[in-house]
Design a protein around this motif. Structure first.
Motif, PDB file in Angstrom:
ATOM      1  N   ARG A   1       0.835  -1.185   0.000  1.00  0.00           N
ATOM      2  CA  ARG A   1       0.000   0.000   0.000  1.00  0.00           C
ATOM      3  C   ARG A   1       0.877   1.245   0.000  1.00  0.00           C
ATOM      4  O   ARG A   1       1.381   1.684   1.026  1.00  0.00           O
ATOM      5  CB  ARG A   1      -0.936   0.023   1.200  1.00  0.00           C
ATOM      6  CG  ARG A   1      -1.938   1.159   1.118  1.00  0.00           C
ATOM      7  CD  ARG A   1      -2.906   1.085   2.285  1.00  0.00           C
ATOM      8  NE  ARG A   1      -3.974   2.067   2.147  1.00  0.00           N
ATOM      9  CZ  ARG A   1      -3.874   3.323   2.563  1.00  0.00           C
ATOM     10  NH1 ARG A   1      -2.776   3.747   3.143  1.00  0.00           N
ATOM     11  NH2 ARG A   1      -4.896   4.129   2.402  1.00  0.00           N
ATOM     12  N   GLY A   2       1.102   1.781  -1.173  1.00  0.00           N
ATOM     13  CA  GLY A   2       1.947   2.959  -1.280  1.00  0.00           C
ATOM     14  C   GLY A   2       2.227   3.265  -2.729  1.00  0.00           C
ATOM     15  O   GLY A   2       2.087   2.403  -3.600  1.00  0.00           O
TER      16      GLY A   2
ATOM     17  N   PHE B   1       7.204   2.646  -0.249  1.00  0.00           N
ATOM     18  CA  PHE B   1       7.016   2.641   1.199  1.00  0.00           C
ATOM     19  C   PHE B   1       5.623   2.103   1.478  1.00  0.00           C
ATOM     20  O   PHE B   1       4.628   2.690   1.074  1.00  0.00           O
ATOM     21  CB  PHE B   1       7.166   4.058   1.761  1.00  0.00           C
ATOM     22  CG  PHE B   1       7.078   4.105   3.254  1.00  0.00           C
ATOM     23  CD1 PHE B   1       8.173   3.751   4.035  1.00  0.00           C
ATOM     24  CD2 PHE B   1       5.890   4.484   3.882  1.00  0.00           C
ATOM     25  CE1 PHE B   1       8.091   3.791   5.408  1.00  0.00           C
ATOM     26  CE2 PHE B   1       5.806   4.513   5.267  1.00  0.00           C
ATOM     27  CZ  PHE B   1       6.907   4.164   6.038  1.00  0.00           C
ATOM     28  N   ASP B   2       5.593   0.955   2.123  1.00  0.00           N
ATOM     29  CA  ASP B   2       4.317   0.303   2.392  1.00  0.00           C
ATOM     30  C   ASP B   2       3.709   0.885   3.670  1.00  0.00           C
ATOM     31  O   ASP B   2       4.260   0.719   4.761  1.00  0.00           O
ATOM     32  CB  ASP B   2       4.530  -1.205   2.531  1.00  0.00           C
ATOM     33  CG  ASP B   2       3.213  -1.902   2.829  1.00  0.00           C
ATOM     34  OD1 ASP B   2       2.187  -1.497   2.272  1.00  0.00           O
ATOM     35  OD2 ASP B   2       3.225  -2.856   3.654  1.00  0.00           O
ATOM     36  N   THR B   3       2.621   1.570   3.533  1.00  0.00           N
ATOM     37  CA  THR B   3       2.046   2.252   4.701  1.00  0.00           C
ATOM     38  C   THR B   3       1.302   1.281   5.614  1.00  0.00           C
ATOM     39  O   THR B   3       0.854   1.674   6.691  1.00  0.00           O
ATOM     40  CB  THR B   3       1.085   3.377   4.260  1.00  0.00           C
ATOM     41  OG1 THR B   3       0.063   2.815   3.445  1.00  0.00           O
ATOM     42  CG2 THR B   3       1.801   4.457   3.493  1.00  0.00           C
ATOM     43  N   MET B   4       1.143   0.041   5.212  1.00  0.00           N
ATOM     44  CA  MET B   4       0.504  -0.929   6.099  1.00  0.00           C
ATOM     45  C   MET B   4       1.516  -1.450   7.114  1.00  0.00           C
ATOM     46  O   MET B   4       1.193  -1.692   8.266  1.00  0.00           O
ATOM     47  CB  MET B   4      -0.071  -2.108   5.302  1.00  0.00           C
ATOM     48  CG  MET B   4      -1.101  -1.697   4.271  1.00  0.00           C
ATOM     49  SD  MET B   4      -2.517  -0.880   4.992  1.00  0.00           S
ATOM     50  CE  MET B   4      -3.558  -2.286   5.330  1.00  0.00           C
ATOM     51  N   THR B   5       2.744  -1.648   6.662  1.00  0.00           N
ATOM     52  CA  THR B   5       3.763  -2.179   7.572  1.00  0.00           C
ATOM     53  C   THR B   5       4.747  -1.100   8.006  1.00  0.00           C
ATOM     54  O   THR B   5       5.641  -1.363   8.803  1.00  0.00           O
ATOM     55  CB  THR B   5       4.556  -3.297   6.869  1.00  0.00           C
ATOM     56  OG1 THR B   5       5.072  -2.768   5.640  1.00  0.00           O
ATOM     57  CG2 THR B   5       3.660  -4.485   6.554  1.00  0.00           C
ATOM     58  N   ASN B   6       4.584   0.091   7.430  1.00  0.00           N
ATOM     59  CA  ASN B   6       5.529   1.179   7.697  1.00  0.00           C
ATOM     60  C   ASN B   6       6.962   0.787   7.352  1.00  0.00           C
ATOM     61  O   ASN B   6       7.897   1.098   8.092  1.00  0.00           O
ATOM     62  CB  ASN B   6       5.456   1.603   9.174  1.00  0.00           C
ATOM     63  CG  ASN B   6       4.523   2.784   9.339  1.00  0.00           C
ATOM     64  OD1 ASN B   6       4.001   3.316   8.343  1.00  0.00           O
ATOM     65  ND2 ASN B   6       4.303   3.193  10.572  1.00  0.00           N
ATOM     66  N   LYS B   7       7.102   0.097   6.231  1.00  0.00           N
ATOM     67  CA  LYS B   7       8.459  -0.307   5.819  1.00  0.00           C
ATOM     68  C   LYS B   7       8.725   0.115   4.398  1.00  0.00           C
ATOM     69  O   LYS B   7       7.812   0.172   3.578  1.00  0.00           O
ATOM     70  CB  LYS B   7       8.594  -1.840   5.908  1.00  0.00           C
ATOM     71  CG  LYS B   7       8.819  -2.345   7.321  1.00  0.00           C
ATOM     72  CD  LYS B   7       9.116  -3.825   7.307  1.00  0.00           C
ATOM     73  CE  LYS B   7       9.212  -4.331   8.738  1.00  0.00           C
ATOM     74  NZ  LYS B   7       8.588  -5.635   8.902  1.00  0.00           N
ATOM     75  N   LEU B   8       9.979   0.389   4.139  1.00  0.00           N
ATOM     76  CA  LEU B   8      10.377   0.721   2.780  1.00  0.00           C
ATOM     77  C   LEU B   8      10.810  -0.562   2.088  1.00  0.00           C
ATOM     78  O   LEU B   8      11.644  -1.321   2.604  1.00  0.00           O
ATOM     79  CB  LEU B   8      11.538   1.726   2.820  1.00  0.00           C
ATOM     80  CG  LEU B   8      12.027   2.214   1.468  1.00  0.00           C
ATOM     81  CD1 LEU B   8      10.972   3.049   0.763  1.00  0.00           C
ATOM     82  CD2 LEU B   8      13.307   3.024   1.624  1.00  0.00           C
TER      83      LEU B   8
END
Lengths: 138, 330, 658
Positions: free
Chosen positions: C460-461, C478-485
Motif C-alpha cells: 500500500r503505497g 514505502f508500504d504504509t501498512m507495515t511502515n516499511k520501505l
C-alpha cells in the motif's frame, strides 16, 4: 437610528438562491421581512444598472445570490455576476456609497438555512451602516 | 422654420459650462457654413458676436427658431441662460456632450463647491491667497455690492433644468452630425421631439476593425501595448474601449487614429446608464476564458486592473447617469 | 397591459394566517392597471382556476398576477389556467407570498406589508409583459452517434431497435473502440471479443444503422430536433464496396512488419495497408497514407504489390476525402477516453525503460490475437518475466496530474494479475503497489478477494521511483501498512495510467457545442438527475467521454442516453421555451461581447453584406440565462419575459419603498 428598518432588494437566481429561499420557507426558518426578492433565471442576468437603480430609488442594500461556483444551472452566469459586483463595488466606493450595501452570495437550492442567515446578517450589517443617503431624493 | 415663413431661420448659439470645442465644431463644417448662412440668421452667438443678454431678454418669446446650446449647467448664470433661451427658442438643441450628458465638467460631480474652490483658490501650489478668498455671490465693496453667479455643488445636464427638444452628442459633435442636423432643420425633416440626432448604433458599427470574441485576459493601457494592431478590436487587445457602449456617429474617428473610444457619444438608445453597461460588459468578459478555475483573489486582481472605473466608464455622462454624483454625507 | 387581475391565494391558512389577505386584495385593487382583485382559499384548486378563468373573461383581462406559493410550485399550473381562458400564458406573474413571505415572517403586519409590495411589483411587471409564443420545431427522427466503442455501439443498437435511423461515426477504420483491445473483462473474465463481436456484427447488419467508419464529424449546426451534421469520410484508398476483407493486400505490402501497430499499442508492427484486427467492422483494408510508399513517393516497386494481388481490384489510390451531410434530431456522444501518457511521470521511467509498460499494452501481450500471440514477454528481450509489478494510480488521484480516480485501474490490475497467474503459472511473482483498492462494483469485491488468494503481494503505497539496475528493474515503495520501505526487484513493470479525456475532446466539444468540465470530460447537465444530458438540448453523452467508467456502466449509460434521445425522436414536434434572449438588430452593432459571454455558443456574430456586424441568437441553443443581456453594452440584447424595463419596473417598486 434604532428604529431604522433597512429595505433590501434581493436578486435571486431561479435554480439555486430562489430555490434556497423557498426551502427556507418550507423549513419555516424565520428571517427579517426587510428583504424583497426579485426572481431572475440566473444571477448572470443581474445588470449593474439594476443595482444602481435600486440604490437610486433608496434601497439600503442590494443582495445578489446565485449558485455556487461550478453549480450554475447555466454553467457560468454566477462567475459573471461575481465579477460585475466586484467592479461595481469599486465604482460605489468612488461615488461614496458604502460598497457593503451590495453583497454577492452563493446560495444553493439546499441552503435554506444559509439564505436565512445571509439575510439576517445583511440586515444587521445595513443597520450598522445606516440608511441609504440617496433615500428620499427621488 | 416652416417654408411659408419667408425670412431666414433665426438661430442662436450659446456656450455654458464647456471648453469651447463645440463652437469650433460649428466652424468645422467648413464651406457648408456658407450654405447655412444662406438659410440662417444668427441673432445671438456670444463667442463670435457682441450681443448682450439684455438683447436676448428683449426678444419675443419663441422668436428664435433654433438655439444650439452647448455646455453643462455649472452655475446659476448657465441655468438662467438656459431658461431664457428656452423661452425664446422654438427648438432647443442640447449641443455636444456637456449639454446632453454633462461631459468632462460633469466629472466635477465627484466633488462639490467647497472642495473645488479649495483646490482652485486656496490649496494650490501656484496660488497665493493668504486671505483664503473664494468667490462669493455677493461682495460688498466701497462702490456698492458686486455679484457673481452661484457656483453649484452639482453639474447638471441641460435637460435637468429645462425642456430639451433635440440632442446632438459628441465631444465635440462630429461635423457630419451637425450638417445633418442643420439640413433636417432647414428641410423641416426633424424626427420626433426628444430624439438624439445621431445613429442608433454604437461606435462599433462604424469601426472597421476585425472582431471575433472578447475574451480579455489582461487590461492594458495604450502605452503598455507594444504594437497596437490597427486592424483588430482594441478591447480584444486588452485596451478599454468604450465604443460598444457609446452612440456612434463619429465614424469611429478615435479608433481610426488607433486610440480607444472614451465614450463621448453618450449612451446608446436602449441603455439606461452608459457607465454601468460598459462596466458590466467588461466585467463579463474579463477573464471569462478561465473563470471556473480562478480563485477569488485572482478575480480581484484581474478586476483591479480597471483603474478608476468612474473616470473610465462615466467620463462624459456622470451628471446624467443613474447616480449622478458622489454622495455628499448630510 | 392595463386590464390586470390580481388573485390572492389563502392557501388554507398557510398564507392567510400571517398575511391579511383582504388587505392585500384591497391594496391590489387600487393599483394602476388593476381592474379586478380577488382572493380564494385554494387558488390552485379547480374552483380557484375557474375563478381566474371566469374573471379573465368577465373583465376582459389582459394580464394576471397570482399571489400564492412559489412559482416553482404552480407557475406552470397558472400558465395553463390563463391559457385555457384564452390569454397568452406569458402575461402571468406570480407573487411568492408563501415560501418567501408568510412562512418566514411571523409578524402579521410585516408579512402583510411585504405581500402587498410583492404584489405591487408583480403588477408593475405584468403591465410591461408581452405575449410570447412557444415556437414549434419539427423533429428529424434520426440520430447521430459519435464514437463506435462499446457505448456508441450500444446506443446505436438501442436507437435503431426503437426504429430510428442511426448514423454511427467512428474515426478509426473499425468500430470496437477500447473494448476491442481488451483480452478479458472483469470481474467475470469474459472474453472481450466474444461478447463484443456479436454486437459489432449487429451494427453492421442492422438496416437502421448507417456506419461511417474512418470518418470524423467536422461540423454540427442547428439545434434540438434538427441538427445539420457534416462528416468527412477519410480516404481508405480501397474501394469500400469492392474490398472483401480477404487480407491478401495486407500480406504482400512492402511495408509489412515495418509500421508500429496502434491497435497493439505499438508493440507489434503492421504494413501500410492493414486491417486493424481480425474481427474489424467493417472488415475492409485501409491504406495508411503516411506510410504507403506509393502514396508518399508515387512509386512502390515496379507496381504496388497490393494492387497486383487484389483480385477484386479494390485498391484505388485516387480516392479523396469525401464530405457527407445529413440531418438528425439528436446526437449521442460516446467518444471514449485516452490513457494518460505515463512519460508525464518521469520517475516511473515509462519511455526510458522498455520493460515499463501500461495495462493496455499488457492487455495486448496477453491477448492471443496480440503481437506475441498471447506470449507474455518482456519487451526488451522477449523473455518470460519472473516478476511483474503493477503500479496503480499513475497520475490518478494526484493533485499535480489528474485529481480523479480512473475507476477501472484497480480492477484492471487485479484482472491482469489473475491472467498472468493463469498464463505464467505459479512461479511468477506478482506485486501490486496500490493507493486503495477500489472494488466497488457488483461482484468486484469478491473478485478482489479471489486475487488476494492467488499469491499476490500487495504494497500500500505509491512507488517513489522505478530504477534500472544491472539485473533488472527495481522499485522503491514505502508500504504504509507495515511502515516499511521495500525495494522490489522485478522484470516487468505495469503502470496503470489515469483515464483522461480524448486529446481531441476540446475540438469536438466546440463542434458539438457541448461544454466540458474542469477535468476536460464532457459535462453532464446534472451530476445526479441528468447524467446523460448535456446543457445542449438534444445532445447526450455516454461512456468514458463523460468521465471514467467501466464497461458495464458505459453500456448502462449508453442505453440510458439512447432512451433519453428516443424521448425526443418519438415526438413529431417540440415546443421551445420562449424566455430566451433576442437581439434588436436596429441597436446591435456587433461588438461581440455577448458571443464571448454565452456558455452555449448560442450567439453568432454575423458579418452582413455591407461588412457590418450584428449578433444573432440561435434560438434553439439559447437556454435563457440572460447573461448576455446584462453584458450587452448597448442594450440591444434583451430577454423575453425579463427585459430590462420589465425588471426595472419591479426594482423601482421594491427599491422605492422604505
Amino acid at each position: 437610528m434604532s428604529d431604522f428598518e433597512p429595505n433590501i432588494v434581493a436578486f435571486l437566481c431561479n435554480w439555486c438562491a430562489y430555490a434556497g429561499a423557498d426551502l427556507a420557507g418550507t423549513s419555516r426558518l424565520i428571517y427579517p421581512a426587510n428583504v424583497k426578492p426579485i426572481r431572475v433565471m440566473c444571477s448572470g442576468r443581474v445588470d449593474p444598472v439594476f443595482v444602481l437603480e435600486a440604490l437610486k430609488k433608496g434601497a439600503d442594500g442590494v443582495l445578489i445570490a446565485g449558485c455556487h461556483p461550478g453549480d450554475c444551472h447555466y454553467q457560468s452566469g454566477n462567475y459573471k455576476a461575481n465579477r460585475r459586483v466586484i467592479l461595481l463595488k469599486e465604482l460605489l466606493q468612488q461615488l461614496n456609497i458604502n460598497p457593503r450595501r451590495v453583497r454577492f452570495e452563493y446560495v444553493s437550492a439546499s441552503e435554506g438555512q444559509k439564505f436565512a442567515n445571509v439575510v439576517k446578517e445583511f440586515v444587521e450589517e445595513i443597520k450598522e451602516i445606516g440608511p441609504n443617503p440617496l433615500r428620499g431624493e427621488q | 422654420m416652416s417654408s411659408e415663413n419667408k425670412g431666414k431661420l433665426k438661430f442662436a448659439f450659446y456656450w455654458a459650462a464647456s471648453c469651447g470645442g463645440c463652437e469650433i465644431a460649428v466652424l468645422d463644417i467648413n464651406e457648408k457654413i456658407l450654405e447655412v448662412v444662406e438659410h440662417v440668421d444668427i441673432l445671438f452667438w456670444p463667442v463670435a458676436m457682441d450681443t448682450k443678454y439684455s438683447d436676448v431678454e428683449a426678444m419675443d418669446d419663441e422668436s428664435l427658431d433654433v438655439c444650439f446650446f452647448n455646455g453643462a449647467i455649472r452655475t446659476s448664470e448657465n441655468e438662467h441662460m438656459a431658461k431664457l433661451l428656452r423661452k425664446k427658442a422654438k427648438i432647443l438643441v442640447a449641443f455636444g456632450s456637456c449639454a446632453a450628458d454633462g461631459c468632462i465638467p460633469g466629472l466635477a460631480n465627484v466633488s462639490n463647491r467647497e472642495e473645488i474652490f479649495d483646490v482652485a483658490y486656496v490649496d494650490n501650489p501656484s496660488t497665493d491667497n493668504p486671505g483664503k478668498v473664494t468667490p462669493k455671490t455677493k461682495t460688498r465693496v466701497s462702490e456698492g455690492e458686486l455679484t457673481l453667479p452661484e457656483f453649484y455643488d452639482t453639474v447638471k445636464t441641460l435637460d435637468q433644468v429645462v425642456d430639451v427638444d433635440y440632442y446632438i452628442p459628441g465631444c465635440p459633435p462630429p461635423t457630419k452630425l451637425i450638417s445633418q442636423a442643420i439640413d433636417a432643420i432647414v428641410e423641416n425633416k426633424l424626427p420626433p421631439k426628444g430624439s438624439v440626432l445621431a445613429p442608433l448604433k454604437s461606435v462599433c458599427d462604424e469601426c472597421p476593425r476585425e472582431r471575433s470574441e472578447k475574451k480579455i485576459k489582461e487590461i492594458k493601457r495604450v502605452y503598455e501595448v507594444e504594437n497596437v494592431d490597427p486592424n483588430v478590436c482594441l478591447l480584444e487587445q486588452g485596451i478599454i474601449c468604450m465604443g460598444p457602449a457609446t452612440r456612434g456617429g463619429c465614424g469611429a474617428a478615435c479608433l481610426d487614429a488607433n486610440m480607444p473610444c472614451t465614450g463621448c457619444g453618450g449612451p446608446t438608445p436602449n441603455s439606461f446608464d452608459q457607465g454601468a453597461k460598459m462596466l458590466s460588459a467588461l466585467a463579463s468578459v474579463l477573464g471569462v476564458e478561465n473563470e471556473e478555475n480562478m480563485s477569488e483573489e485572482e478575480i480581484r486582481k484581474l478586476v483591479d486592473q480597471v483603474k478608476d472605473p468612474l473616470g473610465t466608464f462615466y467620463r462624459y455622462t456622470l451628471p446624467r447617469s443613474l447616480i449622478n454624483r458622489r454622495v455628499i454625507k448630510k | 397591459m392595463d386590464r390586470i387581475g390580481v388573485f390572492v391565494c389563502h392557501c388554507g391558512v398557510n398564507i392567510a394566517a400571517t398575511v391579511d389577505v383582504d388587505e392585500v386584495v384591497d391594496f391590489a385593487g387600487k393599483l394602476d392597471g388593476v381592474v379586478v382583485s380577488k382572493s380564494y382559499k385554494y387558488m390552485c384548486s379547480d374552483n380557484g382556476a375557474n375563478l381566474i378563468k371566469e374573471s379573465i373573461k368577465k373583465f376582459k383581462l389582459d394580464g394576471v398576477v397570482v399571489a400564492s406559493c412559489s412559482p416553482q410550485m404552480h407557475e406552470h399550473t397558472f400558465r395553463r389556467v390563463v391559457e385555457e381562458a384564452g390569454l397568452n400564458p406569458f402575461v402571468l406573474e406570480i407573487a411568492n407570498i408563501r415560501e418567501q413571505c408568510s412562512w418566514v415572517h411571523p409578524d402579521r403586519k410585516e408579512a402583510t406589508e411585504k405581500a402587498k409590495l410583492l404584489v405591487k411589483g408583480a403588477v408593475a411587471k405584468v403591465r410591461l409583459l408581452e405575449p410570447l409564443v412557444r415556437e414549434k420545431v419539427k423533429v428529424t427522427p434520426k440520430a447521430l452517434v459519435v464514437g463506435g466503442g462499446i457505448a456508441g455501439i450500444q446506443a446505436s443498437l438501442d436507437l435503431s431497435e426503437k426504429g430510428f435511423h442511426v448514423y454511427l461515426v467512428e474515426k478509426e477504420p473499425s468500430i470496437g473502440g477500447r473494448m476491442a483491445q481488451l483480452d478479458k473483462t472483469f470481474p467475470t473474465l469474459d472474453c472481450a471479443s466474444c461478447i463484443l463481436t456479436p454486437k459489432m456484427m449487429d451494427v453492421k447488419n442492422h438496416p437502421n444503422i448507417e456506419l461511417f467508419a474512418y470518418s470524423e464529424v467536422v461540423s454540427v449546426d442547428g439545434s434540438i430536433g434538427n441538427y445539420r451534421v457534416k462528416v468527412v469520410r477519410k480516404p481508405r484508398y480501397v474501394d469500400f464496396d469492392k474490398c472483401t476483407g480477404c487480407g491478401d493486400c495486407v500480406n504482400v505490402c512492402r511495408m509489412k512488419g515495418k509500421v508500429p501497430d496502434e491497435f497493439n499499442m505499438n508493440l507489434g508492427k503492421r504494413g501500410a495497408v492493414y486491417i486493424p484486427f481480425p474481427q474489424a467492422i467493417p472488415l475492409k483494408a485501409t491504406i495508411d497514407p503516411e506510410q504507403c510508399l506509393f502514396l508518399r513517393y508515387g512509386k512502390c516497386g515496379r507496381s504496388p504489390a497490393c494492387q497486383d494481388v487484389c483480385e477484386a481490384e479494390a485498391i484505388d489510390f485516387t480516392q479523396r476525402e469525401e464530405l457527407v451531410e445529413f440531418e438528425v434530431g439528436v446526437i449521442v456522444v460516446a467518444t471514449g477516453y485516452d490513457l494518460l501518457d505515463p512519460s508525464a511521470l518521469y520517475e516511473y521511467g515509462y519511455s526510458r525503460y522498455k520493460d515499463v509498460i501500461t495495462t493496455l499494452e499488457l492487455e495486448r501481450l496477453i491477448s492471443s490475437s496480440g503481437p506475441t500471440g498471447g506470449e507474455i514477454v518482456c519487451p526488451s528481450d522477449q523473455r518470460k518475466p519472473g516478476s511483474v509489478t503493477f503500479v496503480l494510480c499513475v497520475g490518478s488521484r494526484d493533485e499535480t496530474v489528474c485529481t480523479w480516480c480512473c475507476r477501472v485501474g484497480c480492477m484492471t490490475a487485479l484482472k491482469q494479475a489473475y491472467l498472468l497467474r493463469e498464463h505464467l503459472g505459479d512461479d511468477v511473482e506478482i506485486n501490486i503497489c496500490y493507493t486503495d483498492i477500489r472494488s466497488f462494483g457488483k461482484r468486484y469485491e469478491e473478485f478482489y478477494r479471489r486475487i488476494r488468494g492467488v499469491k499476490t503481494n500487495f504494497f500500500r503505497g505509491r512507488p517513489s521511483e522505478v530504477k534500472e539496475k544491472k539485473d533488472g528493474l527495481t522499485i522503491d515503495v514505502f508500504d504504509t501498512m507495515t511502515n516499511k520501505l521495500f525495494e522490489i526487484k522485478t522484470d516487468l513493470v505495469v503502470l496503470v495510467p489515469a483515464v483522461v479525456p480524448r486529446n481531441d475532446s476540446s475540438d469536438l466539444g466546440k463542434i458539438l457545442h457541448v461544454s466540458r468540465g474542469a477535468d476536460g470530460f464532457f459535462l453532464e447537465a446534472h451530476p445526479k438527475l441528468k447524467p446523460m444530458d448535456t446543457f445542449t438540448d438534444g445532445i447526450f453523452i455516454a461512456g468514458c467521454c463523460q468521465g471514467p467508467k467501466d464497461i458495464q456502466d458505459s453500456v448502462a449509460q449508453a442505453s440510458g442516453a439512447a432512451s433519453r434521445a428516443a424521448n425526443i425522436l418519438s415526438k413529431e414536434e417540440l415546443e421551445a421555451e420562449p424566455l430566451i434572449a433576442f437581439v434588436d438588430e436596429d441597436f446591435c452593432s456587433g461588438c461581440a461581447t455577448c458571443v464571448s459571454v454565452c456558455s452555449f455558443n448560442a450567439i453568432e456574430l454575423m458579418k452582413k453584406e455591407d461588412n457590418k456586424y450584428v449578433a444573432r441568437v440561435v434560438e434553439a441553443l439559447c437556454k435563457g440565462c440572460g447573461s448576455c443581456v446584462a453584458a450587452c453594452p448597448s442594450g440591444a440584447m434583451q430577454q423575453k419575459g425579463f427585459k430590462d424595463d420589465q425588471i426595472l419596473a419591479v426594482v423601482d417598486v421594491l427599491g422605492g419603498e422604505a
